[in-house]
Write an enzyme that holds these catalytic residues in place. Sequence first.
Site, PDB file in Angstrom:
ATOM      1  N   CYS A 134       2.539  -0.618   3.046  1.00  0.00           N
ATOM      2  CA  CYS A 134       2.690   0.372   1.979  1.00  0.00           C
ATOM      3  C   CYS A 134       1.921   1.660   2.238  1.00  0.00           C
ATOM      4  O   CYS A 134       1.967   2.579   1.419  1.00  0.00           O
ATOM      5  CB  CYS A 134       2.263  -0.238   0.643  1.00  0.00           C
ATOM      6  SG  CYS A 134       3.213  -1.710   0.196  1.00  0.00           S
TER       7      CYS A 134
ATOM      8  N   HIS B  61      -3.560   5.364  -5.033  1.00  0.00           N
ATOM      9  CA  HIS B  61      -2.556   4.365  -4.671  1.00  0.00           C
ATOM     10  C   HIS B  61      -2.168   3.568  -5.918  1.00  0.00           C
ATOM     11  O   HIS B  61      -0.990   3.354  -6.180  1.00  0.00           O
ATOM     12  CB  HIS B  61      -3.106   3.453  -3.581  1.00  0.00           C
ATOM     13  CG  HIS B  61      -2.090   2.534  -2.997  1.00  0.00           C
ATOM     14  ND1 HIS B  61      -0.974   2.987  -2.329  1.00  0.00           N
ATOM     15  CD2 HIS B  61      -2.017   1.180  -2.957  1.00  0.00           C
ATOM     16  CE1 HIS B  61      -0.262   1.958  -1.917  1.00  0.00           C
ATOM     17  NE2 HIS B  61      -0.862   0.852  -2.289  1.00  0.00           N
TER      18      HIS B  61
ATOM     19  N   HIS C 110       6.465   0.847  -7.429  1.00  0.00           N
ATOM     20  CA  HIS C 110       5.839   0.931  -6.112  1.00  0.00           C
ATOM     21  C   HIS C 110       6.956   1.049  -5.075  1.00  0.00           C
ATOM     22  O   HIS C 110       7.734   0.109  -4.890  1.00  0.00           O
ATOM     23  CB  HIS C 110       5.004  -0.325  -5.878  1.00  0.00           C
ATOM     24  CG  HIS C 110       4.136  -0.280  -4.666  1.00  0.00           C
ATOM     25  ND1 HIS C 110       4.277   0.652  -3.664  1.00  0.00           N
ATOM     26  CD2 HIS C 110       3.095  -1.078  -4.274  1.00  0.00           C
ATOM     27  CE1 HIS C 110       3.374   0.440  -2.732  1.00  0.00           C
ATOM     28  NE2 HIS C 110       2.639  -0.599  -3.074  1.00  0.00           N
TER      29      HIS C 110
END
Length: 427
Positions: free
Chosen positions: A175, A315, A352
């Site tokens: 990610c 994040h 996400h």
Amino acid sequence: MPPKISVTEQTSRRVVITGIGLITPYAVGREQSWQKLLSGHSATSLLQDLSNQLGRPIAGGMIPDVELSSTSLTRTPFQNDPSIELTLKATSEAIEDAGLEPGQLSNESTGCVIGSSKGGIAGYAELAGASHSRSISEDSIPAEFWLQCLPNACSQAVAAEYGLQGAALTPVSACATGLSSVMRGADLIRDGICDTVIVGSADASLVPAVLGSFQRMGVLATGFPSPAQACKPYDSRRNGFVVGEGAGMLILESLKHALDRNVTPYAEWLGGGLGADSTHLMQFDPAAESLARLITDTLQRGDVAATELDYINLHGTGTQINDLYETRALRNAFGDLATRIPCSSLKGGMGHLLGAAGSVELGFTLLAMRDHIIPATLNLEHPDPQCNLNYTPCIAVPHTINTALKLSFGFGGHLVAGLLRNWQATR
């Protein structure tokens, strides 16, 4: 003594960002996505088909254009993987935004660095389904189809589309992939290999195999009152993230190349840093020492004081461990100053985006710097006492942003930080 660097060489090694292309769960397009993000409404919804397959409610951020989504039931079997289509569409917007003509890209000084967290997962799912059901003959599967399942399929597609002759690279760092790609592209310019680099990442992972795996890992949001409220970064009720799809593509240029074209950049890329937290495949060191060190090192390399930071794009996945880890790292790096720097996570509103998260969120950070507004952390209604930073809860706030920090993490301990300065402030 080291050799002196001329002014021309210094200008050619500075990296600026001149174009942005975004496809997000909010909208297909940069400005449409940005305005809907600022509206304060979530783009996540209930994925009914996937919920039925997995036997529990699954929320996610699906792209409004169903033809671009990996969940689409109207896709022709074995056509281009959705991640490739997302990449090409976002790249086209970024090139147009930068004022570049496609013909200007066909030379050996233009490259691309386009990452993927796992390759064409929707294509893999099609192949697996065909093999399992035996409903499709092998002869009906295009011979080259498996190539688009590889991680480098998106960078190859862009290089082929625009006739690029420079470097074509594909970082893979879970990610953190999107921000890793931007950093690697900036290195190509600073090293004198390229003067223009198309950078970014795409991800189309709304498929049962991926969501089922995340479900078994216990990282997906559960028990949400509504899909729009499923992901709650830094909230005391947070219990996981929701998966979204999208692409974020940026045009990087040497400052000299941009000035020669008489274009105004969004911002200058001051530098980035890479780190690792090898504590566990899915968890981080509770002390957050690796990330804190990465943050301070990145600022030192960019010659930026912590007091100069106007915004930190976090994040912020909405998991218990991640959000606390990030908070502790910033407190360790900046002390009490950390509580006074505005920051936010965008995952509460769009989910996400996995491999695409870093580049899409960096694109939004650039727009925040352009318009001098801090985007909100949605669904942060009951703050966790241990997460005690200024997360800009629920409502976007006008604020001058001259210098910004972007953070991205990935499973396996990948850590990336990027530092930007608004071009108007630079001038």
